[in-house]
Design an enzyme around this catalytic site. Structure first.
Site, PDB file in Angstrom:
ATOM      1  N   THR A   1       0.861  -1.183   0.000  1.00 61.19           N
ATOM      2  CA  THR A   1       0.000   0.000   0.000  1.00 61.19           C
ATOM      3  C   THR A   1       0.901   1.238   0.000  1.00 61.19           C
ATOM      4  O   THR A   1       1.951   1.251   0.638  1.00 61.19           O
ATOM      5  CB  THR A   1      -0.938   0.030   1.217  1.00 61.19           C
ATOM      6  OG1 THR A   1      -0.154  -0.160   2.407  1.00 61.19           O
ATOM      7  CG2 THR A   1      -1.971  -1.076   1.144  1.00 61.19           C
TER       8      THR A   1
ATOM      9  N   ASP B   1      -4.171  -4.083  12.270  1.00 64.60           N
ATOM     10  CA  ASP B   1      -5.578  -4.331  12.035  1.00 64.60           C
ATOM     11  C   ASP B   1      -6.163  -3.362  11.000  1.00 64.60           C
ATOM     12  O   ASP B   1      -7.265  -3.549  10.510  1.00 64.60           O
ATOM     13  CB  ASP B   1      -6.355  -4.206  13.352  1.00 64.60           C
ATOM     14  CG  ASP B   1      -5.829  -5.190  14.399  1.00 64.60           C
ATOM     15  OD1 ASP B   1      -5.428  -6.301  14.013  1.00 64.60           O
ATOM     16  OD2 ASP B   1      -5.806  -4.832  15.591  1.00 64.60           O
ATOM     17  N   GLY B   2      -5.385  -2.317  10.678  1.00 69.39           N
ATOM     18  CA  GLY B   2      -5.884  -1.264   9.799  1.00 69.39           C
ATOM     19  C   GLY B   2      -6.185  -1.731   8.377  1.00 69.39           C
ATOM     20  O   GLY B   2      -7.193  -1.332   7.797  1.00 69.39           O
TER      21      GLY B   2
ATOM     22  N   SER C   1       1.321  -2.979  14.911  1.00 70.92           N
ATOM     23  CA  SER C   1       1.538  -2.819  16.346  1.00 70.92           C
ATOM     24  C   SER C   1       0.532  -3.688  17.078  1.00 70.92           C
ATOM     25  O   SER C   1       0.879  -4.489  17.945  1.00 70.92           O
ATOM     26  CB  SER C   1       1.342  -1.377  16.777  1.00 70.92           C
ATOM     27  OG  SER C   1       1.818  -0.492  15.816  1.00 70.92           O
TER      28      SER C   1
ATOM     29  N   ASP D   1     -11.486   0.052  14.918  1.00 69.27           N
ATOM     30  CA  ASP D   1     -10.427  -0.883  14.490  1.00 69.27           C
ATOM     31  C   ASP D   1      -9.050  -0.214  14.488  1.00 69.27           C
ATOM     32  O   ASP D   1      -8.219  -0.505  13.615  1.00 69.27           O
ATOM     33  CB  ASP D   1     -10.717  -1.456  13.090  1.00 69.27           C
ATOM     34  CG  ASP D   1     -12.060  -2.167  13.010  1.00 69.27           C
ATOM     35  OD1 ASP D   1     -12.600  -2.531  14.073  1.00 69.27           O
ATOM     36  OD2 ASP D   1     -12.564  -2.364  11.891  1.00 69.27           O
TER      37      ASP D   1
HETATM   38  P1  ADP Z   1      -0.600  -0.452  12.999  1.00 78.72           P
HETATM   39  O1  ADP Z   1      -0.901  -1.739  13.684  1.00 78.72           O
HETATM   40  O2  ADP Z   1       0.815  -0.057  13.212  1.00 78.72           O
HETATM   41  O3  ADP Z   1      -1.586   0.597  13.358  1.00 78.72           O
HETATM   42  P2  ADP Z   1      -2.013  -0.754  10.501  1.00 78.72           P
HETATM   43  O4  ADP Z   1      -1.825  -1.830   9.494  1.00 78.72           O
HETATM   44  O5  ADP Z   1      -3.190  -0.839  11.371  1.00 78.72           O
HETATM   45  O6  ADP Z   1      -0.698  -0.699  11.417  1.00 78.72           O
HETATM   46  O7  ADP Z   1      -2.007   0.583   9.658  1.00 78.72           O
HETATM   47  C1  ADP Z   1      -1.967   1.857  10.157  1.00 78.72           C
HETATM   48  C2  ADP Z   1      -2.322   2.848   9.078  1.00 78.72           C
HETATM   49  O8  ADP Z   1      -1.349   2.851   8.026  1.00 78.72           O
HETATM   50  C3  ADP Z   1      -3.654   2.647   8.383  1.00 78.72           C
HETATM   51  O9  ADP Z   1      -4.442   3.787   8.598  1.00 78.72           O
HETATM   52  C4  ADP Z   1      -3.302   2.560   6.900  1.00 78.72           C
HETATM   53  O10 ADP Z   1      -4.254   3.191   6.071  1.00 78.72           O
HETATM   54  C5  ADP Z   1      -2.017   3.314   6.846  1.00 78.72           C
HETATM   55  N1  ADP Z   1      -1.184   3.081   5.661  1.00 78.72           N
HETATM   56  C6  ADP Z   1      -1.205   2.052   4.787  1.00 78.72           C
HETATM   57  N2  ADP Z   1      -0.224   2.180   3.859  1.00 78.72           N
HETATM   58  C7  ADP Z   1       0.433   3.327   4.158  1.00 78.72           C
HETATM   59  C8  ADP Z   1       1.537   4.021   3.578  1.00 78.72           C
HETATM   60  N3  ADP Z   1       2.173   3.536   2.511  1.00 78.72           N
HETATM   61  N4  ADP Z   1       1.940   5.186   4.168  1.00 78.72           N
HETATM   62  C9  ADP Z   1       1.316   5.668   5.266  1.00 78.72           C
HETATM   63  N5  ADP Z   1       0.268   5.066   5.852  1.00 78.72           N
HETATM   64  C10 ADP Z   1      -0.172   3.916   5.315  1.00 78.72           C
HETATM   65 MG    MG Z   2      -3.784  -0.022  13.377  1.00 77.71          MG
END
Ligand code: ADP
Ligand code: MG
Length: 517
Positions: A185, A212-213, A244, A485
């Protein structure tokens, strides 16, 4: 019974083998679980394991046993492979190749292939049948050769998704002959776009190496489609631990080891899972894990600058706020289904209200009416947050609320079990409220008890099962964080309603891990 082997070249052992095979076919016509590859090499499924009995001796062993000839023949080596760990079996160029996930430690597996020569006398039809049968047993509830869309979040957790995928996940999926394409992403909400436009005929699964995001975004992307109900049933969404908070991975696989979780999904059972609609302002968002307001929301969303800490940032956030005894005043209206802890416990022990058939993804669940023109999501039974409060709902002021948490899954992060009574497919969420005036020592005791799920009985926690609710926050104090979430929701009133089994995921056995009973 002795078979005459026509082949003049055949060795005594292969003749023996042929005799064995014939005897086997004769006596156990219906049990072909044992496969003799030669007089000294056989494979047999016993219970939940594949046992390889290998009496072949290496040259070195043969030399050694010559020296100590009086000791007689050495016992054959046996190898036990759990069918759960068996990834693939096939015949290639006169060899039977068995690929399985071998433990390198208690918390990691890696794929290993062993090749066994197939004697000339082995009946190829019998062999093929045996391999097919073993594969069926190895994959019982799972889809072999899953077709997977892999999404990596380079921003998740400590930013190791790519490395984790390459080192721990990819080799296992490859060994299991899954097909996959991998996409990172590039921005927030990118996974929503990807899921919205996914060719759902091409995939069985979307696996997110993230927190979980990403699963949250994928469910929402699928939910935006005009064929949302079909897409949400067709595509199993799962999480590999690259964030995390890996709550979804913990709840469904019981681990945050990337390799063990990969194995759990390779062998995973397609499981319908509740999703909840959250309406806020003019939006309708799907929540798969939880909605929170108060301490947990703030610890989750107000600690982004502590990303380097990994999962510890939640603990730190919660501890610091417990000590400040911050209150988050709000009004709350609940549509309660089960009020009492003892009743909840009884309900979980019964396995919920629907029985196991409802948790079987092969049976389609159509408890929800299809949407009324506004896309493919089910119609909201209780309207949105902008409608009048539904009849029978009562707004109750919570002036000293410390924490509000409603969830669809057992675990939140690391091994913190928050909702040990959650079931994947029940059409309701578990809801916990804690008063801000809870003594600090009690709150700490509660946090520690969460590690094992034993906090459920603590009196400072009010625990209910609800199918819908409305929350109206009164103050932006502490940042006004509302978390869906782990993603921030705009501060303001919101309303939530559960949809039974609307989404699909993969689990070990159709249940969550870390349950009460
Ligand atoms: P964490 O457990 O660290 O919170 P998540 O997978 O839940 O990790 O993601 C956190 C956020 O990162 C989500 O809001 C997602 O949309 C965002 N995200 C995804 N790809 C990127 C990217 N390339 N740069 C910045 N944020 C991103
Ligand atoms: Mg998250």
């Amino acid at each position: 019974m002795v078979m005459v082997v026509e082949d003049g070249e055949s060795s005594p052992s292969s003749r023996l083998l042929a005799a064995d095979a014939a005897a086997e076919a004769h006596h156990h016509h219906h049990d072909s679980s044992k496969l003799n590859l030669s007089s000294t090499l056989s494979l047999e499924v016993i219970g939940a394991s594949l046992i390889v009995t290998d009496g072949r001796r290496s040259k070195k062993q043969a030399r050694e046993s010559c020296v100590s000839a009086l000791c007689g023949t050495s016992a054959p080596a046996t190898l036990e492979i759990r069918l759960y760990n068996l990834l693939f079996a096939e015949v290639l160029e006169g060899k039977l190749a068995i690929t399985y996930a071998e433990h390198t430690s208690k918390t990691a597996v890696r794929p290993v292939t062993r090749e066994y020569p197939v004697g000339e006398a082995v009946d190829r039809v019998v062999l093929k049948g045996w391999v097919e049968k073993v594969m069926v047993k190895a994959y019982s509830d799972a889809i072999p050769k899953q077709r997977i869309k892999v999404l990596l979040n380079p921003h998740g957790g400590r930013g190791t998704a790519n490395k984790l995928w390459q080192a721990e996940c990819e080799p296992l999926f490859r060994a299991a002959r899954c097909t996959f394409d991998v996409e990172s992403t590039t921005h927030h909400k990118h996974a929503i776009e990807i899921a919205e436009h996914l060719d759902i005929a091409k995939y069985d699964t979307v696996a997110c190496v993230s927190g979980d995001g990403l699963p949250h975004e994928v469910f929402n992307g699928l939910g935006r489609r005009s064929d949302a109900a079909t897409a949400l049933r067709k595509i199993a969404v799962c999480q590999l631990p690259g964030g995390s908070g890996n709550g979804m991975c913990w709840s469904l696989t019981g681990t945050d080891s990337a390799s063990l979780a990969s194995l759990a999904y390779i062998k995973g059972r397609r499981t319908p899972i509740d999703l909840a609609s959250v309406t806020s302002g003019e939006q309708r968002i799907l929540s798969v894990l939880s909605q929170s307001y108060g301490i947990i929301a703030e610890s989750d969303l107000g600690t982004d600058h502590l990303r380097w800490m990994g999962g510890q940032r939640f603990t730190w956030g919660i501890l610091s706020r417990i000590f400040s005894k911050t209150a988050y005043p709000c009004d709350l209206a609940l549509k309660v289904e089960i009020e009492d802890k003892a009743e909840i416990r009884e309900y979980v022990r019964r396995g919920g209200d629907g029985g196991d058939d409802l948790r079987d993804a092969s049976i389609s669940i159509s408890t929800e009416a299809p949407g009324d023109g506004g896309g493919g999501l089910p119609k909201l039974k209780h309207g949105t947050v902008n409608d009048e409060l539904p009849v029978g709902w009562e707004l109750i002021p919570y002036r000293t609320l410390g924490n509000f948490w409603a969830g669809n899954m057992t675990r939140m992060s690391a091994d913190a079990i928050f909702f040990p009574a959650a079931l994947p497919c029940e059409g309701q969420q578990d809801l916990v409220t804690v008063d801000a005036n809870t003594p600090r020592a009690t709150a700490l005791k509660m946090m520690i008890a969460c590690e094992t799920g034993s906090h459920f009985d603590l009196n400072c926690l009010t625990y209910r099962k609800v199918s819908a609710y409305r929350l109206i926050p009164h103050s932006r104090k502490g940042g006004g964080y509302i978390s869906i979430d782990g993603e921030p929701l705009e501060f303001g009133p919101f309303q939530v309603e559960s949809h039974r089994g609307l989404g699909t995921t993969l689990s070990k056995d159709g249940r969550f891990t870390g349950m009460l009973v």
